[in-house]
Every structure is written in structure tokens, then in C-alpha cells.
Design an enzyme around this catalytic site. Structure first.
Site, PDB file in Angstrom:
ATOM      1  N   GLY A 141       0.763  -1.236   0.000  1.00 51.88           N
ATOM      2  CA  GLY A 141       0.000   0.000   0.000  1.00 51.88           C
ATOM      3  C   GLY A 141       0.794   1.285   0.000  1.00 51.88           C
ATOM      4  O   GLY A 141       0.210   2.373   0.005  1.00 51.88           O
ATOM      5  N   GLY A 198       3.214  -3.493  -4.488  1.00 49.52           N
ATOM      6  CA  GLY A 198       2.808  -3.683  -5.880  1.00 49.52           C
ATOM      7  C   GLY A 198       3.027  -2.394  -6.632  1.00 49.52           C
ATOM      8  O   GLY A 198       3.997  -2.217  -7.359  1.00 49.52           O
ATOM      9  N   ARG A 199       2.115  -1.444  -6.387  1.00 56.00           N
ATOM     10  CA  ARG A 199       2.192  -0.129  -7.034  1.00 56.00           C
ATOM     11  C   ARG A 199       3.565   0.527  -6.815  1.00 56.00           C
ATOM     12  O   ARG A 199       4.113   1.148  -7.730  1.00 56.00           O
ATOM     13  CB  ARG A 199       1.090   0.762  -6.446  1.00 56.00           C
ATOM     14  CG  ARG A 199       0.923   2.102  -7.128  1.00 56.00           C
ATOM     15  CD  ARG A 199       0.050   3.045  -6.294  1.00 56.00           C
ATOM     16  NE  ARG A 199      -1.111   2.395  -5.747  1.00 56.00           N
ATOM     17  CZ  ARG A 199      -2.331   2.444  -6.278  1.00 56.00           C
ATOM     18  NH1 ARG A 199      -2.520   3.129  -7.393  1.00 56.00           N
ATOM     19  NH2 ARG A 199      -3.346   1.830  -5.695  1.00 56.00           N
ATOM     20  N   ARG A 222      -8.384   3.479 -14.499  1.00 53.71           N
ATOM     21  CA  ARG A 222      -8.229   4.221 -13.249  1.00 53.71           C
ATOM     22  C   ARG A 222      -8.855   5.616 -13.281  1.00 53.71           C
ATOM     23  O   ARG A 222      -9.530   6.017 -12.324  1.00 53.71           O
ATOM     24  CB  ARG A 222      -6.754   4.326 -12.855  1.00 53.71           C
ATOM     25  CG  ARG A 222      -6.111   2.977 -12.509  1.00 53.71           C
ATOM     26  CD  ARG A 222      -4.733   3.162 -11.889  1.00 53.71           C
ATOM     27  NE  ARG A 222      -4.829   3.650 -10.522  1.00 53.71           N
ATOM     28  CZ  ARG A 222      -4.589   4.897 -10.145  1.00 53.71           C
ATOM     29  NH1 ARG A 222      -4.207   5.800 -11.046  1.00 53.71           N
ATOM     30  NH2 ARG A 222      -4.702   5.264  -8.892  1.00 53.71           N
ATOM     31  N   TYR A 227     -11.690   5.721 -10.507  1.00 51.29           N
ATOM     32  CA  TYR A 227     -11.303   6.410  -9.281  1.00 51.29           C
ATOM     33  C   TYR A 227     -11.214   7.931  -9.434  1.00 51.29           C
ATOM     34  O   TYR A 227     -10.830   8.606  -8.489  1.00 51.29           O
ATOM     35  CB  TYR A 227      -9.926   5.928  -8.797  1.00 51.29           C
ATOM     36  CG  TYR A 227      -9.778   4.455  -8.568  1.00 51.29           C
ATOM     37  CD1 TYR A 227     -10.618   3.784  -7.692  1.00 51.29           C
ATOM     38  CD2 TYR A 227      -8.784   3.727  -9.203  1.00 51.29           C
ATOM     39  CE1 TYR A 227     -10.471   2.429  -7.464  1.00 51.29           C
ATOM     40  CE2 TYR A 227      -8.626   2.365  -8.970  1.00 51.29           C
ATOM     41  CZ  TYR A 227      -9.474   1.728  -8.108  1.00 51.29           C
ATOM     42  OH  TYR A 227      -9.317   0.385  -7.878  1.00 51.29           O
ATOM     43  N   CYS A 231     -18.068   3.722 -25.955  1.00 51.04           N
ATOM     44  CA  CYS A 231     -19.380   4.363 -25.986  1.00 51.04           C
ATOM     45  C   CYS A 231     -19.892   4.619 -24.567  1.00 51.04           C
ATOM     46  O   CYS A 231     -20.883   4.034 -24.114  1.00 51.04           O
ATOM     47  CB  CYS A 231     -20.369   3.491 -26.763  1.00 51.04           C
ATOM     48  SG  CYS A 231     -21.905   4.330 -27.165  1.00 51.04           S
ATOM     49  N   GLU A 232     -19.172   5.460 -23.825  1.00 44.84           N
ATOM     50  CA  GLU A 232     -19.517   5.856 -22.464  1.00 44.84           C
ATOM     51  C   GLU A 232     -19.026   7.286 -22.251  1.00 44.84           C
ATOM     52  O   GLU A 232     -17.902   7.626 -22.645  1.00 44.84           O
ATOM     53  CB  GLU A 232     -18.827   4.960 -21.421  1.00 44.84           C
ATOM     54  CG  GLU A 232     -19.175   3.496 -21.470  1.00 44.84           C
ATOM     55  CD  GLU A 232     -20.484   3.183 -20.750  1.00 44.84           C
ATOM     56  OE1 GLU A 232     -21.023   4.087 -20.084  1.00 44.84           O
ATOM     57  OE2 GLU A 232     -20.953   2.040 -20.884  1.00 44.84           O
TER      58      GLU A 232
END
Length: 420
Positions: A242, A278-279, A315, A319, A347-348
Site C-alpha cells: 500500500g 505492488g504499485r 483508473r 477512481y 461508448c460511455e
């Protein structure tokens, strides 16, 4: 700027020089993910060095980026693996990570997955709740193989991050309370087919303040001492992952301070520290490249339509996450002359990669580099709108190679067409 800050900052440097990225776009087309394996190695070694002098195991969190070549690189550096599915366990093993360095975490493990993990002989399974522990016990008994387990304890600490990636509060679905954990450890200690060897906490992702982590470590260290007093053999103290990165100008956690805060709480405890980055390792080690298709203006609002979309990098849509976006033709921020929204072909209305981004004047065919895209980019990609997922490329020592080919339409329908 020191080496640590440079590695943790989104920028076109190292293997991400604009000439190399343009070459990648020319050779492999766009949209495209590009990873800097040299930067990944530096980030891993930086974290490993922070805990030098203590027994420690760095287990890379595959969910951030599960490309086999990325995992293989980390395996060569003696990394372990934090996995949240049987598929990720198999990827880790295939890429060369030893089974005894693999942890199985996550909510919702099925019996077949639990049994396979036990048979494989991984380091331990992180238990998310009492019912799951009973299922693990039943599976172990059926196999006749005791299961090594660690219990994920929820310290109820606010990680001060996005609510979607907060995991350490009582309203989150992860882990158990400290009081419930005590009872579970006593049960596991007396069970023939359970071997409680670890304790685990993970309060969230993209954490940029040390205090929540230190407070969590203090709480869980106190619990560990009480368990050891009961002769429960805790050998591994898993602090989760994290640690946040800089997507823009965020102040991030100093690794020395991070390690010292953990070590201070573990003073006198003979345990192996396990961390699950990870990140931190791959986030700023990846760039997403996309090509300008068209431009349009609606009543003063300027849009740049590119070939990359929310199915490639979700992302921003999911987010409202910010990623720095640069033009490879003219990456200097000082040359930015107008505000644009970078949008894709999905298409959003939520299909965007950046809003109100300052960029220099663009032309059709220009390549945009979306930085800090190495974590939760391709790993969260989909085939929405029947769009093939893009290719992935790795650069190491200035040499470029394909590490995942671009999908085609036939790949997308391969599991369906026989049923027509």
C-alpha cells in the site's frame, strides 16, 4: 533530487526517454504499455535494502501488474509473491518464484483453490474470516496435509486514501477484528490440520502518510506478543503493502522512516517481516502510449480523441485518478498552450484518460504518453466494446522487446464460436 525521489516521480527519464517511447509506438503500434525493467529492479532493491539487517521477505503483489516477464524479472531478484487467486499463484510459479515464497491472500477462496494451494506447499494462506478458516481446515483434513495459515487482522485504522482502495476499516470486507482474531488463533493452535505461523494486516492502497501504517503495526505487534505468550508460534509478521507513489506532486513515504517505524514496533520480536508492495514497484515503471485520432470542439470545450480508452486504462474513470499526460513531440510542460479532455472510442461518457489537461497544440498521429501506468493498468484492462487488449513491451538496458502480443478479434471469440 535524490535517487529515491527520482524513481518515485512520473517523468520521461531512464528507459522512458521520448525517443525510445516513440520507437516503441512506431514498432508495436498503439495503444501500448511500456515497462522499464531497470526501474523495477531499482525500486525492488530500494525496498529490500530498507529492511536489511532484519529477516525480511518482499512479496510482490501480482494484482498490480501480472505480466509474466515483469514477474520473472522480480523472481531473478529473489522476490516472493503476494497472490489473490489461484491463477496468480500459477503465474508466480511459472515465472520462477519459489512456492515457499508465495502467499495466498484475498476474500472468497473456493475449496478447489484452497486445496490446490495446500498441495502446492506455498508459504501460507492469509485467512479472511472464521468461516474461511473452517473451510481451510476441512480441505486440509480431506487432503491429510496441515495448512500453514496467517490471519488477516483489521486494525480499524483510517489509511487516508481513496475509499475504494481502503481495506483496514471495520466497514471494509477484509480481515477480522483484533478480538475475533484472538479466538481464531486459539482455535487454529489447537487444530490438528491448521498451523498458524503468521499474522497479517493491510489497511489500503496508495497510502502517502506513515502514521496510519505505524499505528496499525503497533496494534498488531501488541497482539503478536500476546499470541506468543500463549505459545502460538508466530514466525511471520506481514505488514501488507500500500505504499503510495507520486502521480503528480504528492509527498510520499520515506522508505527509511517506513522501515524504522515498523522495526520500532517489532523490537524484541523474533519474526520475519513480510511486505507486499505492488504499485510502489511498478507504478512509475510503466507508461501507456496512445495516438491522437481526431480533435473536436463543443461550445468552447476541446476534446482530443485517442485510440486508447477506459478498457485499456480504467483508473481515471473508476477512481477519478490523475495521470500526468505528455506529448512525445513536445513533452515540456512550459509549452502547454490549451486545456483539453483526452477521451477514447468507448461508448460511455465516462471514457476519458484525462480532463482539463494542459497540452501543446496537437496533430493527428501525435503520440501521448500517460505516465504512472505500470500498476493497475493492463491488469484491470477489459474487452469492453469488443476491443482487443493492447500489447505490452519491456525495455531493459536500452533494449526493447515484446512481452505480450496485441490481441486480435479471433482471440476474443475463441471461447464462443464453437457454440454458434
Amino acid at each position: 533530487m535524490n535517487n529515491t525521489e527520482e524513481l518515485n516521480t512520473p517523468q520521461l527519464s531512464g528507459n522512458f526517454k521520448k525517443e525510445l517511447l516513440q520507437e516503441a509506438a512506431d514498432r508495436f503500434n498503439t495503444p501500448l504499455y511500456v515497462y522499464d525493467l531497470d526501474r523495477i529492479q531499482k525500486r525492488f532493491n530500494e525496498l529490500k535494502q530498507a529492511f536489511s539487517g532484519r529477516k525480511a521477505l518482499v512479496c510482490y503483489a501480482l494484482k498490480a501488474n501480472s505480466n509474466l516477464s515483469v514477474i520473472k524479472k522480480l523472481a531473478s531478484l529473489e522476490s516472493g509473491a503476494d497472490c489473490v487467486s489461484l491463477g496468480e499463484i500459477k503465474r508466480a510459479i511459472m515465472a520462477g518464484i519459489p512456492k515457499y515464497k508465495i502467499i495466498y491472500s484475498g476474500v472468497g477462496k473456493q475449496d478447489c483453490e484452497i486445496k490446490e494451494a495446500i498441495k502446492l506447499g506455498i508459504l501460507f494462506i492469509n485467512v479472511e474470516g472464521k468461516e474461511e478458516m473452517l473451510r481451510i481446515e476441512a480441505c486440509s483434513k480431506e487432503l491429510g496435509i496441515p495448512a500453514r495459515v496467517s490471519i488477516r487482522v483489521n486494525p480499524d485504522i483510517d489509511p487516508q486514501t481513496h475509499p475504494y482502495i481502503s481495506t483496514g476499516l471495520k466497514e471494509n470486507k477484509f480481515g477480522v477484528s483484533i478480538e475475533e482474531a484472538k479466538g481464531m488463533y486459539l482455535y487454529a493452535h489447537n487444530a490438528k490440520f491448521l498451523e498458524p505461523i503468521g499474522i497479517h494486516f493491510h489497511i489500503g492502497s496508495q497510502i502517502t502518510k506513515l502514521k496510519p501504517i505505524a499505528e496499525s503495526a503497533q496494534k498488531i505487534a501488541q497482539l503478536t506478543r500476546s499470541l506468543l505468550a500463549l505459545k502460538i508460534g508466530i514466525k511471520f509478521f506481514d505488514i501488507g503493502g500500500g505504499i503510495g507513489i507520486a502521480y503528480s506532486k504528492e509527498n510520499t513515504i520515506d522508505l527509511y522512516d517506513y522501515a524504522q517505524a515498523i522495526l520500532e514496533e517489532l523490537r524484541g520480536l523474533d519474526v520475519t517481516i513480510v511486505c507486499e508492495p505492488g504499485r510502489f514497484i511498478v507504478g512509475n515503471s510503466g507508461v501507456f502510449l496512445t495516438k491522437v485520432l481526431y480533435q473536436k470542439e463543443n461550445q468552447g470545450k476541446h476534446f482530443v480523441i485517442v485510440d486508447g480508452a477506459m478498457n485499456d486504462l480504467i483508473r481515471p474513470s473508476l477512481y477519478e485518478a490523475y495521470h500526468q499526460i505528455l506529448s512525445l513531440k513536445n513533452p515540456n510542460a512550459e509549452s502547454a498552450s490549451y486545456q483539453v479532455d483526452i477521451v477514447g472510442p468507448i461508448c460511455e461518457s465516462g471514457d476519458y484518460l484525462g480532463k482539463n489537461i494542459s497540452l501543446p497544440l496537437l496533430e493527428q498521429g501525435d503520440i501521448l504518453a500517460i505516465l504512472s501506468a505500470g500498476a493497475y493498468g493492463f491488469s484491470m484492462a477489459s474487452n469492453y466494446n469488443t476491443r482487443p487488449r493492447c500489447a505490452e513491451v519491456a525495455i531493459e538496458g536500452g533494449e526493447m522487446r515484446l512481452v505480450r502480443k496485441r490481441e486480435c478479434f479471433e482471440d476474443l471469440i475463441a471461447l464462443e464460436k464453437e457454440y454458434l
